[in-house]
Scaffold this motif. Structure first.
Motif, PDB file in Angstrom:
ATOM      1  N   LEU B 134      47.780  61.812  -2.976  1.00 26.47           N
ATOM      2  CA  LEU B 134      47.174  60.618  -3.567  1.00 26.47           C
ATOM      3  C   LEU B 134      46.846  60.801  -5.047  1.00 26.47           C
ATOM      4  O   LEU B 134      47.029  59.881  -5.859  1.00 26.47           O
ATOM      5  N   PHE B 174      54.725  55.307   6.275  1.00 26.62           N
ATOM      6  CA  PHE B 174      53.352  54.855   6.522  1.00 26.62           C
ATOM      7  C   PHE B 174      52.397  55.416   5.458  1.00 26.62           C
ATOM      8  O   PHE B 174      51.857  54.663   4.637  1.00 26.62           O
ATOM      9  N   THR B 175      52.229  56.731   5.432  1.00 26.96           N
ATOM     10  CA  THR B 175      51.255  57.329   4.508  1.00 26.96           C
ATOM     11  C   THR B 175      51.594  56.971   3.059  1.00 26.96           C
ATOM     12  O   THR B 175      50.683  56.711   2.254  1.00 26.96           O
ATOM     13  N   VAL B 178      50.290  53.574   2.235  1.00 28.03           N
ATOM     14  CA  VAL B 178      48.822  53.579   2.131  1.00 28.03           C
ATOM     15  C   VAL B 178      48.392  54.245   0.823  1.00 28.03           C
ATOM     16  O   VAL B 178      47.558  53.703   0.082  1.00 28.03           O
ATOM     17  N   ASN B 179      48.975  55.402   0.513  1.00 27.53           N
ATOM     18  CA  ASN B 179      48.545  56.138  -0.683  1.00 27.53           C
ATOM     19  C   ASN B 179      48.874  55.385  -1.976  1.00 27.53           C
ATOM     20  O   ASN B 179      48.049  55.355  -2.897  1.00 27.53           O
ATOM     21  N   THR B 181      49.178  52.192  -2.379  1.00 30.73           N
ATOM     22  CA  THR B 181      48.253  51.053  -2.448  1.00 30.73           C
ATOM     23  C   THR B 181      46.846  51.522  -2.833  1.00 30.73           C
ATOM     24  O   THR B 181      46.185  50.907  -3.681  1.00 30.73           O
ATOM     25  N   THR B 182      46.416  52.616  -2.211  1.00 26.28           N
ATOM     26  CA  THR B 182      45.079  53.149  -2.500  1.00 26.28           C
ATOM     27  C   THR B 182      44.980  53.530  -3.985  1.00 26.28           C
ATOM     28  O   THR B 182      43.937  53.321  -4.621  1.00 26.28           O
ATOM     29  N   MET B 185      44.402  50.473  -6.307  1.00 24.40           N
ATOM     30  CA  MET B 185      43.197  49.673  -6.071  1.00 24.40           C
ATOM     31  C   MET B 185      42.129  49.749  -7.174  1.00 24.40           C
ATOM     32  O   MET B 185      41.543  48.722  -7.526  1.00 24.40           O
ATOM     33  N   TYR B 227      48.627  47.776   8.664  1.00 20.86           N
ATOM     34  CA  TYR B 227      47.898  48.069   7.430  1.00 20.86           C
ATOM     35  C   TYR B 227      47.950  46.861   6.481  1.00 20.86           C
ATOM     36  O   TYR B 227      46.936  46.482   5.885  1.00 20.86           O
ATOM     37  N   SER B 230      45.710  44.063   7.554  1.00 22.87           N
ATOM     38  CA  SER B 230      44.311  44.360   7.213  1.00 22.87           C
ATOM     39  C   SER B 230      44.044  44.114   5.737  1.00 22.87           C
ATOM     40  O   SER B 230      43.016  43.514   5.376  1.00 22.87           O
ATOM     41  N   LEU B 231      44.963  44.579   4.877  1.00 21.89           N
ATOM     42  CA  LEU B 231      44.799  44.377   3.423  1.00 21.89           C
ATOM     43  C   LEU B 231      44.564  42.899   3.121  1.00 21.89           C
ATOM     44  O   LEU B 231      43.700  42.544   2.313  1.00 21.89           O
ATOM     45  N   LEU B 234      41.202  41.714   3.748  1.00 23.29           N
ATOM     46  CA  LEU B 234      40.210  42.279   2.817  1.00 23.29           C
ATOM     47  C   LEU B 234      40.175  41.542   1.479  1.00 23.29           C
ATOM     48  O   LEU B 234      39.347  41.870   0.619  1.00 23.29           O
TER      49      LEU B 234
END
Lengths: 320, 320
Positions: B134, B174-175, B178-179, B181-182, B185, B227, B230-231, B234
């Motif tokens: 990340l 997957f990861t 997520v990473n 996007t994280t 942010m 995922y 969910s985003l 949010l």
């Protein structure tokens, strides 16, 4: 955050308002004893009546339809965890031959407690971290199969709930389930002359519809669920059955306090727990019911003390 | 392996039998121009009429409803991949200000080709492996935001299809999503004073219903889909919108040949490709349509040359 119950302002409590929201367990679909199940059951009975009960092996028993726990060898990954421990307690009551518990931490007093519930059951413990590489899982399986010769059921129950830990959440909740299952396959796969077996994966209702404040956790459970559905469709090839156990919010230490992704909702645990939940004992009893139903491809929802089979929506078909 | 088309015996070809199976694109839900969309559109028009067109900045434009590509800054992860490259070609035609392509391998001739399609677009390339930690993704974002100041859209498109590689499949599909996007942010999150943004995640129809012969791939896509859902929920907290792009079987090198899990089906690629598929160009055109619709929470199915919004089934509700 919509529909926050009024009681939340005054702390977590249960009022008749919530109790009245509980679905009736009578809504759960009943097994049709006039259909295929009844046939299997009757065959089972007729076979059993011809077999000397002193026969020590499994030849005379209808393994799948009759009882998926009694006299079986079971591996339970995370069998000492929140939902795991109460389920292990229920499992030993149903008299497996061997219950092999794999967990990260050894708790000798808990193993002793399980042995005391039913002294006829051989409860065995091995330390196991599901985030270990596949070859380590394979080594452990070799040790277990060397000792027991056969295993009937693998329960994958390892899970963490902490969306600050992205990699670890995915490694435990998703990759761990895949690797442990992959490691047992050489001993079960009918293409290799194996006898087949059964995988019960503890997924989550958040795999159906997320707790969006923990998108990584929810997605990891959606993955475990999807994987389990695929395993069940592979049964004609592998001989290995699979079903998912999807608990709703269950009062474990896991949900007492946990981190949301990027702290999008610092009070997520409190908010969740302000709505009706179930106890680990309720969940465990329905878990054992599901194990005994032994239904390949079943998507079991274990929520609010009820057990219900979910029908997955078809949006697309690979045709193959 | 049920329903293997007869033609498969004679090689892969398309017959009217399959063509007749194609859904009509007229079945796709139409946008209601009499409702909210029409209002936004009209507001947009009235605002635009008051603005001097020589005004170089975005003040006078309705960013979301009008056009999600023209004059925008877009990051496209795996924008040179199978579906990625044709989508990049379509994107540059719609005139973004900057298209930042992040991909594992640099292909200077392809970047030049994209620049040639529309010389007004600044096409930028950075090497990026989504399996990086990340903190590396965060560093790259810092570099990009340092250069462009603002980014409007992040497209996560990295994907591999090889169920022999369990860890890597999960890490990329997957990861990685997520990473990445994280990592973006902090620049977008409205809680930190950010302007918001949009995430378009390339998931897959196998996230709806698996190709069970590749259970790990399918599950990784189910995770990316969950995922993304969910985003989108949010958005009120983060200001960041999200939708998923779920292609059906698309003729890319990805699906020409790939490994099934434990080799459960050695011919999985051939079997799949014996049924109707779509071209990357068809997929790319619908991808750009979906980007322009810019619909938070949309689950877009891009199959057989059609674009369709999927309604997800509710099996459970967290209430929060």
């Amino acid at each position: 955050m919509k529909n926050i119950p009024v009681v939340f302002k005054h702390g977590v409590s249960y009022t008749t308002r919530f109790v009245s929201k509980l679905p009736r367990c009578t809504d759960i679909p009943r097994i049709d004893h006039k259909g295929k199940d009844a046939l299997v059951w009757n065959l089972s009975l007729s076979r059993r009546s011809k077999v000397d009960k002193s026969d020590g092996d499994d030849k005379g028993k209808d393994k799948c339809a009759k009882d998926a726990i009694a006299d079986r060898n079971i591996i339970f990954v995370a069998g000492l965890g929140g939902i795991g421990l109460d389920t292990s307690r229920e499992i030993v009551k149903s008299g497996p031959k061997n219950l092999v518990i794999l967990d990260r931490l050894k708790k000798p007093e808990t193993i002793d407690e399980l042995k005391a519930i039913n002294p006829d059951v051989n409860v065995i413990f091995y330390p196991y971290d599901v985030t270990a590489p596949l070859k380590d899982s394979a080594k452990l399986m070799k040790k277990i199969f060397g000792k027991l010769k056969k295993v009937d059921l693998l329960i994958n129950g390892a899970g963490i709930l902490d969306d600050h830990q992205i990699e670890r959440t995915i490694a435990v909740n998703f990759t761990g389930t895949v690797n442990t299952t992959t490691a047992i396959m050489p001993y079960w796969d009918k293409r290799k002359g194996g006898p087949g077996g059964v995988v019960a994966n503890i997924c989550s209702v958040t795999g159906f519809n997320a707790i969006y404040q923990v998108p990584v956790y929810s997605a990891s459970k959606a993955a475990a669920l999807s994987y389990t559905m695929s395993l069940a469709k592979l049964t004609p090839i592998t001989g290995v059955k699979a079903y998912s156990i999807n608990p709703g919010i269950t009062k474990t230490t896991l949900v007492n306090k946990f981190n949301s992704w990027l702290d999008v909702e610092p009070c997520v645990a409190q908010l969740l727990l302000a709505y009706p939940t179930q106890t680990t004992k309720q969940c465990a009893k329905n878990f054992v019911k599901a194990i005994k139903k032994n239904k390949n491809g079943a998507i079991w929802k274990l929520d609010l003390g009820c057990l219900e089979a979910i029908k997955w929506t078809k949006h697309w078909d690979s045709h193959i």
